[in-house]
Design a protein around this motif. Structure first.
Motif, PDB file in Angstrom:
ATOM      1  N   UNK B  95       0.521  -1.450   0.263  1.00 29.31           N
ATOM      2  CA  UNK B  95      -0.091   0.029  -0.307  1.00 29.31           C
ATOM      3  C   UNK B  95       1.100   0.881  -0.031  1.00 29.31           C
ATOM      4  N   UNK B  96       2.130   1.592   0.941  1.00 31.54           N
ATOM      5  CA  UNK B  96       2.511   2.076   0.976  1.00 31.54           C
ATOM      6  C   UNK B  96       3.024   3.314  -0.617  1.00 31.54           C
ATOM      7  N   UNK B  97       3.879   1.608  -0.344  1.00 26.86           N
ATOM      8  CA  UNK B  97       4.915   1.575  -2.395  1.00 26.86           C
ATOM      9  C   UNK B  97       4.340   2.367  -3.031  1.00 26.86           C
ATOM     10  N   UNK B  98       2.692   2.613  -3.781  1.00 23.89           N
ATOM     11  CA  UNK B  98       1.821   2.659  -4.117  1.00 23.89           C
ATOM     12  C   UNK B  98       1.520   3.567  -4.490  1.00 23.89           C
ATOM     13  N   UNK B  99       0.695   4.466  -2.878  1.00 23.29           N
ATOM     14  CA  UNK B  99       0.747   5.341  -2.843  1.00 23.29           C
ATOM     15  C   UNK B  99       2.087   6.609  -2.731  1.00 23.29           C
ATOM     16  N   UNK B 100       3.967   5.933  -2.458  1.00 20.70           N
ATOM     17  CA  UNK B 100       4.771   7.488  -2.345  1.00 20.70           C
ATOM     18  C   UNK B 100       4.382   7.193  -4.036  1.00 20.70           C
ATOM     19  N   UNK B 101       4.595   5.994  -5.355  1.00 18.30           N
ATOM     20  CA  UNK B 101       4.874   6.104  -6.579  1.00 18.30           C
ATOM     21  C   UNK B 101       3.779   7.614  -7.314  1.00 18.30           C
ATOM     22  N   UNK B 102       2.556   7.370  -6.823  1.00 22.05           N
ATOM     23  CA  UNK B 102       2.020   7.919  -6.762  1.00 22.05           C
ATOM     24  C   UNK B 102       1.969   9.841  -6.439  1.00 22.05           C
ATOM     25  N   UNK B 103       2.116   9.773  -5.162  1.00 17.73           N
ATOM     26  CA  UNK B 103       2.793  11.234  -4.731  1.00 17.73           C
ATOM     27  C   UNK B 103       4.240  11.812  -4.634  1.00 17.73           C
ATOM     28  N   UNK B 168     -10.648  17.096 -15.875  1.00 21.12           N
ATOM     29  CA  UNK B 168     -10.692  16.595 -14.478  1.00 21.12           C
ATOM     30  C   UNK B 168     -11.240  16.472 -13.495  1.00 21.12           C
ATOM     31  N   UNK B 169     -12.048  16.799 -12.784  1.00 20.91           N
ATOM     32  CA  UNK B 169     -12.182  17.139 -11.229  1.00 20.91           C
ATOM     33  C   UNK B 169     -10.995  16.409 -10.212  1.00 20.91           C
ATOM     34  N   UNK B 170     -11.355  15.034 -10.254  1.00 21.66           N
ATOM     35  CA  UNK B 170     -10.689  13.542  -9.443  1.00 21.66           C
ATOM     36  C   UNK B 170     -10.763  12.874 -10.332  1.00 21.66           C
ATOM     37  N   UNK B 171     -10.018  11.933  -9.354  1.00 28.22           N
ATOM     38  CA  UNK B 171      -9.559  10.442  -9.713  1.00 28.22           C
ATOM     39  C   UNK B 171      -7.835  10.873 -10.302  1.00 28.22           C
ATOM     40  N   UNK B 172      -7.454   9.810 -10.887  1.00 23.03           N
ATOM     41  CA  UNK B 172      -6.170  10.125 -11.012  1.00 23.03           C
ATOM     42  C   UNK B 172      -5.806   8.526 -12.656  1.00 23.03           C
ATOM     43  N   UNK B 173      -6.502   9.163 -13.846  1.00 22.77           N
ATOM     44  CA  UNK B 173      -6.286   8.064 -14.558  1.00 22.77           C
ATOM     45  C   UNK B 173      -5.597   8.528 -16.214  1.00 22.77           C
ATOM     46  N   UNK B 174      -4.817   9.814 -15.435  1.00 19.09           N
ATOM     47  CA  UNK B 174      -3.908  10.588 -17.056  1.00 19.09           C
ATOM     48  C   UNK B 174      -2.959  11.302 -16.147  1.00 19.09           C
ATOM     49  N   UNK B 175      -2.445  11.804 -17.224  1.00 22.12           N
ATOM     50  CA  UNK B 175      -2.057  12.766 -17.117  1.00 22.12           C
ATOM     51  C   UNK B 175      -2.496  14.166 -17.001  1.00 22.12           C
ATOM     52  N   UNK B 251       0.714  15.384   0.985  1.00 19.12           N
ATOM     53  CA  UNK B 251      -0.511  16.481   1.308  1.00 19.12           C
ATOM     54  C   UNK B 251      -2.079  16.097   1.433  1.00 19.12           C
ATOM     55  N   UNK B 252      -2.307  15.961   2.569  1.00 18.98           N
ATOM     56  CA  UNK B 252      -3.594  14.694   2.982  1.00 18.98           C
ATOM     57  C   UNK B 252      -5.050  16.266   2.322  1.00 18.98           C
ATOM     58  N   UNK B 253      -4.684  17.554   2.615  1.00 18.84           N
ATOM     59  CA  UNK B 253      -6.002  18.246   1.952  1.00 18.84           C
ATOM     60  C   UNK B 253      -5.873  17.674   0.400  1.00 18.84           C
ATOM     61  N   UNK B 254      -5.045  17.669  -0.247  1.00 14.47           N
ATOM     62  CA  UNK B 254      -5.319  17.908  -1.958  1.00 14.47           C
ATOM     63  C   UNK B 254      -4.904  16.897  -2.478  1.00 14.47           C
ATOM     64  N   UNK B 255      -4.674  15.887  -1.560  1.00 11.47           N
ATOM     65  CA  UNK B 255      -4.724  14.494  -2.542  1.00 11.47           C
ATOM     66  C   UNK B 255      -6.663  13.565  -1.574  1.00 11.47           C
ATOM     67  N   UNK B 256      -6.455  14.699  -0.918  1.00 10.76           N
ATOM     68  CA  UNK B 256      -8.517  14.285  -0.471  1.00 10.76           C
ATOM     69  C   UNK B 256      -9.351  15.590  -2.029  1.00 10.76           C
ATOM     70  N   UNK B 257      -8.840  16.237  -1.806  1.00 10.25           N
ATOM     71  CA  UNK B 257     -10.127  17.176  -2.612  1.00 10.25           C
ATOM     72  C   UNK B 257     -10.218  16.548  -3.692  1.00 10.25           C
ATOM     73  N   UNK B 258      -9.113  16.229  -4.117  1.00  9.91           N
ATOM     74  CA  UNK B 258      -8.862  16.034  -5.863  1.00  9.91           C
ATOM     75  C   UNK B 258      -8.937  14.228  -6.096  1.00  9.91           C
ATOM     76  N   UNK B 259      -9.006  13.463  -4.654  1.00  9.02           N
ATOM     77  CA  UNK B 259      -8.904  12.069  -4.965  1.00  9.02           C
ATOM     78  C   UNK B 259      -7.552  11.210  -5.419  1.00  9.02           C
ATOM     79  N   UNK B 260      -6.844  11.963  -5.102  1.00 10.53           N
ATOM     80  CA  UNK B 260      -5.585  11.213  -5.720  1.00 10.53           C
ATOM     81  C   UNK B 260      -5.473  10.379  -4.656  1.00 10.53           C
TER      82      UNK B 260
END
Lengths: 313, 312
Positions: B95-103, B168-175, B251-260
């Motif tokens: 879980x941590x490795x996946x999340x870290x890559x995205x962050x 797009x406003x939320x999620x992470x499916x492309x640049x 960043x908790x706030x930004x990742x929560x707002x944009x569902x990253x």
């Protein structure tokens, strides 16, 4: 800091005086505060007064639910409109700053006291204690302090004291670094040597000589940090871990309004504006005071105030 | 140099040890009984059987002293076994490795953008010191730091995603999904890096060697490029490293707002669900990352600026 440095050209007479301003002489501080700082000070005072006076001046009960008139825009009866529960936005805005401002102020005071003592002790004692304390302060500047605060609040449960603890937990470090630097420069002066020669204790030297000499920049930094504390409390409330419903809070109002923002944009504009204006006001006030307290030290405190702000993620 | 590195490493080890104790104690501070919670998550029963509780405690080693438990936890953590999430039952490490890559991706994009914006702004402000452009830039940076991210984020969504429909406003499916979160997140770094680079540039430009270079007939632009930038880069690098370390924690706030689905959101969900293994390992990871970056940045200074004293 820098706007003042450039925008504010102190009158020649005052510049020549240089040095420290007596912080207990309010007219002296006021006259040396640049106009941006004055605006900041006035604004934050007004906001604090409004928040304090909310029970008397709010037109409605902030928690009064009126589902028939929900989500209606600004009108004569409700100047800033009504939210998704039919609650008056203006009243909630007035109440919404009370807890956040109070918690931010207390956290800043605690951080100042702890940071000043550790910083002064660090500079006075030196040696291993100094190195360990300052290394820790250096490291902590890179810490993701918001997540640590989040975890603390989550463990202890949202509430008044857990919020204060979470914000003060690492909040003291910038003050410690600032005060240590000041202490080192004061230490080399003769009156400290004299105090040591007279056999004064370390505690006496710290409380009677060092703290009074460092209070100005520390106070200015306190103002600068206050804004960040406010933003962070709002963030915790936004995430549902700060001020708890049904209590009104600016951050919580933003979260509640988000699903309706496309329909009724004012619902997210006003609470955010309240946080923004408050944070901007204290920042301007802090920078103005930095300038007013010590014109010569204005340059030296640039790095200090930046450190204060950097940590505010 | 070697002694310096050793001292640093020793101190880092101590800090990490203290943090690990802090992270380990997380579940005990809450005063909750892990065995009871595990049992309640398995069987929906109000009053759990004491015997079964005792068996669970025995099985998980919860009856041992805290010190023994800590040793065991740290031992397996060092070997790479961070336990399993209490909610998703997945290995925490994964879980941590996946999340870290995205962050990491979000952080890199954000800070690259910030640098591209703020370095020219800072240099420009310094070069036009006291002019209207300088004042405007400084005013913008001052205003920028007072804007809460949880206000800017929704406003950007409202404008660019909901009203204009550009991104797009939320999620992470492309640049294109990174645009709004990176913009929101870049606000503060832009403000700070601009001010730092302006202050550093002013500092450098008032130094005697700049006057000397100008006196030798070097053009203003050449002086700035040859002498200014390298010397001004040190404080900028310091701030940059700090931001990088800090943002890697997510960043908790930004990742929560944009569902990253990055570190910040992972930790936030862990906190909401009292997912203890996740909180323990997550805290440990982000603090360790911050510490490592700090040390690396310190070592890097000595490469860029040989006059930096190794022992402060």
């Amino acid at each position: 800091m820098t706007a003042l440095e450039t925008a504010q050209a102190a009158p020649p007479g005052e510049k020549a005086r240089g040095g420290q301003t007596n912080i207990f002489s309010i007219p002296a501080v006021w006259s040396r505060t640049p106009w941006t700082g004055k605006i900041g000070l006035i604004t934050i005072t007004v906001i604090m007064l409004l928040a304090f006076a909310a029970p008397w001046i709010a037109p409605y009960d902030p928690n009064e639910i009126d589902l028939i008139n929900r989500l209606t825009g600004p009108s004569g009866a409700h100047w800033l409109g009504v939210d998704n529960f039919g609650r008056d936005v203006l009243s909630r805005l007035l109440y919404g700053g009370r807890l956040a401002l109070f918690i931010a102020a207390i956290s800043v005071v605690i951080s100042i006291v702890v940071g000043t003592l550790i910083g002064a002790a660090s500079g006075q004692i030196g040696g291993f204690f100094d190195e360990a304390a300052m290394r820790f302060v250096d490291l902590s500047l890179g810490f993701p302090t918001f997540i640590i605060a989040l975890v603390i609040v989550a463990i202890l449960g949202p509430g008044f004291f857990s919020l204060i603890l979470a914000l003060s937990f690492l909040g003291w470090t910038p003050y410690a670094r600032l005060v240590r630097g000041q202490t080192l420069s004061i230490n080399s002066q003769q009156f400290i040597e004299a105090a040591e020669a007279l056999g004064c204790s370390r505690w006496f030297i710290i409380t009677r000589h060092i703290v009074p000499h460092t209070i100005n920049p520390v106070l200015a930094m306190g103002f600068l940090r206050f804004g960040h504390m406010l933003i962070r409390i709002g963030a915790l409330s936004y995430l549902g871990l700060g001020v708890q419903p049904p209590d009104a809070d600016w951050g919580a109002m933003l979260r509640e309004a988000q699903p309706y923002m496309q329909r009724e944009p004012w619902l997210i504009i006003f609470p955010g504006l309240a946080i923004f204006i408050s944070a901007l006001a204290v920042t301007l006030a802090g920078q103005g005071l930095t300038h007013a307290f010590d014109a010569r030290a204005a340059h030296a405190t640039i790095s200090a105030s930046l450190v204060a702000e950097e940590q505010a993620r | 140099m070697l002694m310096f590195a050793l001292r640093r490493l020793g101190f880092v080890a101590v800090v990490l040890l203290v943090v690990s104790i802090f992270a380990f104690l997380v579940p005990y501070v809450t005063g909750r009984d892990p065995a009871r919670e595990i049992l309640q998550s398995r069987v929906a029963e109000r009053a759990p059987d004491e015997e079964v509780l005792e068996a669970i405690r025995e099985e998980l080693g919860l009856n041992e002293s805290l010190f023994v438990q800590y040793q065991r936890w740290l031992g397996s953590a060092v070997e790479g076994d961070l336990g399993y999430s209490m909610v998703s039952k997945e290995p925490v490490g994964e879980l941590l490795v996946n999340a870290l890559q995205i962050t990491f991706l979000l952080t890199t994009v954000t800070l690259t953008f910030s640098l591209l914006v703020s370095l020219p702004m800072g240099a420009l402000a310094a070069a036009r010191r006291g002019g209207w452009l300088d004042n405007a830039i400084v005013a913008v940076t001052q205003t920028g730091v007072a804007i809460p991210e949880y206000w800017l984020g929704p406003l950007l969504i409202l404008l660019f995603a909901l009203t204009l429909g550009l991104v797009p406003s939320a999620g992470l499916r492309g640049p294109e999904y990174l645009v709004l979160p990176a913009l929101t997140l870049a606000l503060r770094p832009i403000a700070y890096i601009t001010r730092i680079s302006r202050a550093a540039m002013l500092d450098v430009l008032s130094s005697p060697y700049i006057t000397a270079a100008r006196a030798r007939g070097l053009s203003y632009a050449k002086t700035v490029v040859r002498h200014g930038i390298r010397n001004a880069s040190l404080p900028v690098l310091s701030v940059f490293a700090m931001w990088f370390a800090g943002l890697l924690g997510g960043s908790v706030v930004v990742e929560v707002i944009f569902a990253v689905p990055g570190m910040g959101r992972l930790m936030y969900e862990g906190v909401l669900n009292s997912d203890i293994p996740l909180i323990q390992a997550g805290l440990m990871t982000i603090v360790a990352l911050a510490v490592v970056f700090n040390v690396l940045a310190d070592l890097l200074y000595t490469v860029i600026d040989p006059t930096v004293k190794l022992r402060r």
